[in-house]
Design an enzyme around this catalytic site. Sequence first.
Site, short mmCIF file in Angstrom:
data_model
loop_
_atom_site.label_atom_id
_atom_site.label_comp_id
_atom_site.label_asym_id
_atom_site.label_seq_id
_atom_site.Cartn_x
_atom_site.Cartn_y
_atom_site.Cartn_z
N GLN A 128 9.03 17.04 -33.51
CA GLN A 128 8.55 15.71 -33.89
C GLN A 128 7.38 15.90 -34.86
O GLN A 128 6.35 16.46 -34.49
CB GLN A 128 8.08 14.99 -32.63
CG GLN A 128 7.60 13.58 -32.83
CD GLN A 128 6.88 13.07 -31.59
OE1 GLN A 128 6.46 13.84 -30.73
NE2 GLN A 128 6.73 11.77 -31.48
N SER A 131 2.02 13.70 -35.84
CA SER A 131 0.56 13.86 -35.89
C SER A 131 0.12 14.69 -37.10
O SER A 131 0.82 15.59 -37.53
CB SER A 131 0.05 14.56 -34.63
OG SER A 131 0.45 13.88 -33.49
N SER A 163 5.31 20.40 -31.70
CA SER A 163 5.84 21.25 -30.63
C SER A 163 7.20 21.81 -31.05
O SER A 163 8.05 21.08 -31.56
CB SER A 163 6.02 20.44 -29.34
OG SER A 163 4.81 19.82 -28.99
N GLU A 244 8.79 9.51 -23.27
CA GLU A 244 8.00 10.64 -22.78
C GLU A 244 7.45 10.35 -21.38
O GLU A 244 7.20 11.25 -20.60
CB GLU A 244 6.83 10.90 -23.73
CG GLU A 244 7.20 11.78 -24.91
CD GLU A 244 6.08 11.90 -25.91
OE1 GLU A 244 5.51 10.85 -26.28
OE2 GLU A 244 5.77 13.02 -26.33
N GLU A 361 -8.37 7.82 -23.15
CA GLU A 361 -9.21 6.75 -23.72
C GLU A 361 -8.32 5.63 -24.28
O GLU A 361 -8.59 4.44 -24.11
CB GLU A 361 -10.11 7.30 -24.84
CG GLU A 361 -11.24 8.21 -24.36
CD GLU A 361 -10.76 9.62 -24.00
OE1 GLU A 361 -9.60 9.97 -24.33
OE2 GLU A 361 -11.54 10.37 -23.41
C1 LIG Z 1 1.03 19.02 -25.27
C2 LIG Z 1 1.02 18.21 -26.55
C3 LIG Z 1 2.19 18.12 -27.30
C4 LIG Z 1 2.18 17.42 -28.51
N1 LIG Z 1 3.33 17.42 -29.27
C5 LIG Z 1 3.33 16.78 -30.45
C6 LIG Z 1 4.50 16.83 -31.30
O1 LIG Z 1 5.50 17.49 -30.98
N2 LIG Z 1 4.48 16.18 -32.47
C7 LIG Z 1 3.39 15.45 -32.87
O2 LIG Z 1 3.48 14.83 -33.92
N3 LIG Z 1 2.24 15.41 -32.12
C8 LIG Z 1 2.20 16.07 -30.94
N4 LIG Z 1 1.04 16.07 -30.17
C9 LIG Z 1 -0.16 15.43 -30.71
C10 LIG Z 1 -0.61 14.20 -29.94
O3 LIG Z 1 0.23 13.13 -30.19
C11 LIG Z 1 -2.07 13.93 -30.36
O4 LIG Z 1 -2.85 15.04 -29.95
C12 LIG Z 1 -2.62 12.66 -29.74
O5 LIG Z 1 -1.97 11.53 -30.27
C13 LIG Z 1 -4.15 12.53 -29.96
O6 LIG Z 1 -4.44 12.66 -31.31
P1 LIG Z 1 -5.55 13.70 -31.82
O7 LIG Z 1 -5.31 15.02 -31.17
O8 LIG Z 1 -5.54 13.66 -33.31
O9 LIG Z 1 -6.93 13.16 -31.27
P2 LIG Z 1 -7.80 11.98 -31.90
O10 LIG Z 1 -6.94 10.77 -32.10
O11 LIG Z 1 -8.54 12.50 -33.06
O12 LIG Z 1 -8.80 11.69 -30.72
C14 LIG Z 1 -9.96 12.51 -30.46
C15 LIG Z 1 -10.71 11.91 -29.29
O13 LIG Z 1 -11.17 10.58 -29.66
C16 LIG Z 1 -10.69 9.62 -28.72
N5 LIG Z 1 -10.37 8.36 -29.41
C17 LIG Z 1 -9.61 8.22 -30.53
N6 LIG Z 1 -9.49 6.91 -30.84
C18 LIG Z 1 -10.17 6.23 -29.90
C19 LIG Z 1 -10.42 4.85 -29.69
N7 LIG Z 1 -9.93 3.90 -30.50
N8 LIG Z 1 -11.17 4.49 -28.60
C20 LIG Z 1 -11.68 5.44 -27.75
N9 LIG Z 1 -11.49 6.78 -27.92
C21 LIG Z 1 -10.74 7.15 -28.98
C22 LIG Z 1 -9.44 10.24 -28.13
O14 LIG Z 1 -9.15 9.68 -26.85
C23 LIG Z 1 -9.83 11.70 -28.06
O15 LIG Z 1 -10.59 11.96 -26.90
C24 LIG Z 1 1.00 16.76 -28.96
C25 LIG Z 1 -0.17 16.86 -28.20
C26 LIG Z 1 -0.18 17.58 -27.02
C27 LIG Z 1 -1.47 17.72 -26.25
#
Ligand SMILES: Cc1cc2nc3c(=O)[nH]c(=O)nc-3n(C[C@H](O)[C@H](O)[C@H](O)COP(=O)(O)OP(=O)(O)OC[C@H]3O[C@@H](n4cnc5c(N)ncnc54)[C@H](O)[C@@H]3O)c2cc1C
Length: 379
Positions: A128, A131, A163, A244, A361
């Site tokens: 997928q 992100s 992933s 999911e 969050e």
């Molecule tokens: C095991 C795993 C598998 C994954 N697999 C895939 C995949 O196959 N393909 C893919 O595309 N993505 C994948 N992801 C990515 C996943 O979708 C993102 O990590 C997730 O959406 C969070 O985005 P970010 O890591 O950019 O964090 P951010 O969005 O940058 O967030 C950082 C921190 O800020 C907080 N935050 C952000 N916005 C707000 C708000 N409005 N209010 C309060 N707090 C906020 C968040 O809660 C977090 O604590 C995977 C993630 C994991 C952990």
Amino acid sequence: MNDRDVEDVQSLRAQFRAFLDSAPKPPGLRNYGPTPTADDVAPGRAWHRYLADNGYTCLHWPREFGGAAASVAYQAAFAEECARAGVPRQLNITGPDLVGPVLIKFGSPEQKDRFLGGIRIGDDVWTQLFSEPGAGSDLASLRTRAEHTATGWRIDGQKVWSSAAASADYGLLLARTGPDKHRGLSMFVVPMDTPGVTVRPLTQMDGESKFNEVFFDSAELSDDALIGEVGQGWTLAMVTLGRERLTLGSQAVAMFQLHERMVDAARDHGLLDPVLSRSMTRLWSRMWLLRYTWQRAIDSGDLTSSAFSVLKLMTSETDQHLGDMATEVLGTDACVDPADDELVHHMLVGRAQTILGGTSEIQRNILGERVLGLPKEPR
Ligand SMILES: Cc1cc2nc3c(=O)[nH]c(=O)nc-3n(C[C@H](O)[C@H](O)[C@H](O)COP(=O)(O)OP(=O)(O)OC[C@H]3O[C@@H](n4cnc5c(N)ncnc54)[C@H](O)[C@@H]3O)c2cc1C
């Protein structure tokens, strides 16, 4: 759900258990979760093929595409029995659970013909590609561009946390085709061997490598790579979410097994005093409450229910709580190679639970705004 349905699920559960117990397991097969590592792909593929030959893959797909048109409760029972048997329920989550439903609903007849069979029998691994380094929770702010050319589409940009991308045959790509935040997004199929697509594996703290960075440098896709209409990408992306959540329900079963293992470890370490016993009993009660609440939500059959945000939040936080308590119990024994101890591995992997599929969050924001009707946060 009426009594008849409950009876049906119970007998089906027994049928699943008997099938899984007697199934020949390919050498090297382990319950690697929703995503295989490169080493898991060969046994995972052979296992998926065996499940497919016996009608146990893509249970939620309509029959005309080789699925079983099974109810949510039936799917959950199968996922639970796989967790109990210590086997994956499919090669990886992305193809059957995320891409399949999108192609079935929005794909062209040619796309359905070309891709659904390979997903169903486990020939093709999908990743997928949503992100990006600057777009996770706020996914619609993504910047990877898809430009229409004389022959198709040219892709430039970067994805992250993809992933299984290093083992993937195809990717489901969400890319920007216009300036409007949501309507400017479109969805594509990317053959991962396309020139200009580079995958760089990332290593997690448990030592495994499931995540990847994916770079697009003028990667050329043909015209028929587009799924649905230009600008329909956000609608399609929303279809992939929600599925999911079902896998999280089966996680509750794995938690019980780990809890048992933790109690054994506490006994071995001579730590089972009344204080720790009370904490462990509390956690165990919470796991039961979660399990019953999942069951109720699943029985309602409504995957869009806001109850799932509460469950996602509570399941992932309970899971982390279990990992934290296990670390306390193990003491310095927690400093071993995670490959040697299931509890240590679970404690490390558990950090991801409050991030994947929408962070805690974000779940709290959804609950506050959509369920409790609290004022929206400033955007
Ligand atoms: C095991 C795993 C598998 C994954 N697999 C895939 C995949 O196959 N393909 C893919 O595309 N993505 C994948 N992801 C990515 C996943 O979708 C993102 O990590 C997730 O959406 C969070 O985005 P970010 O890591 O950019 O964090 P951010 O969005 O940058 O967030 C950082 C921190 O800020 C907080 N935050 C952000 N916005 C707000 C708000 N409005 N209010 C309060 N707090 C906020 C968040 O809660 C977090 O604590 C995977 C993630 C994991 C952990």
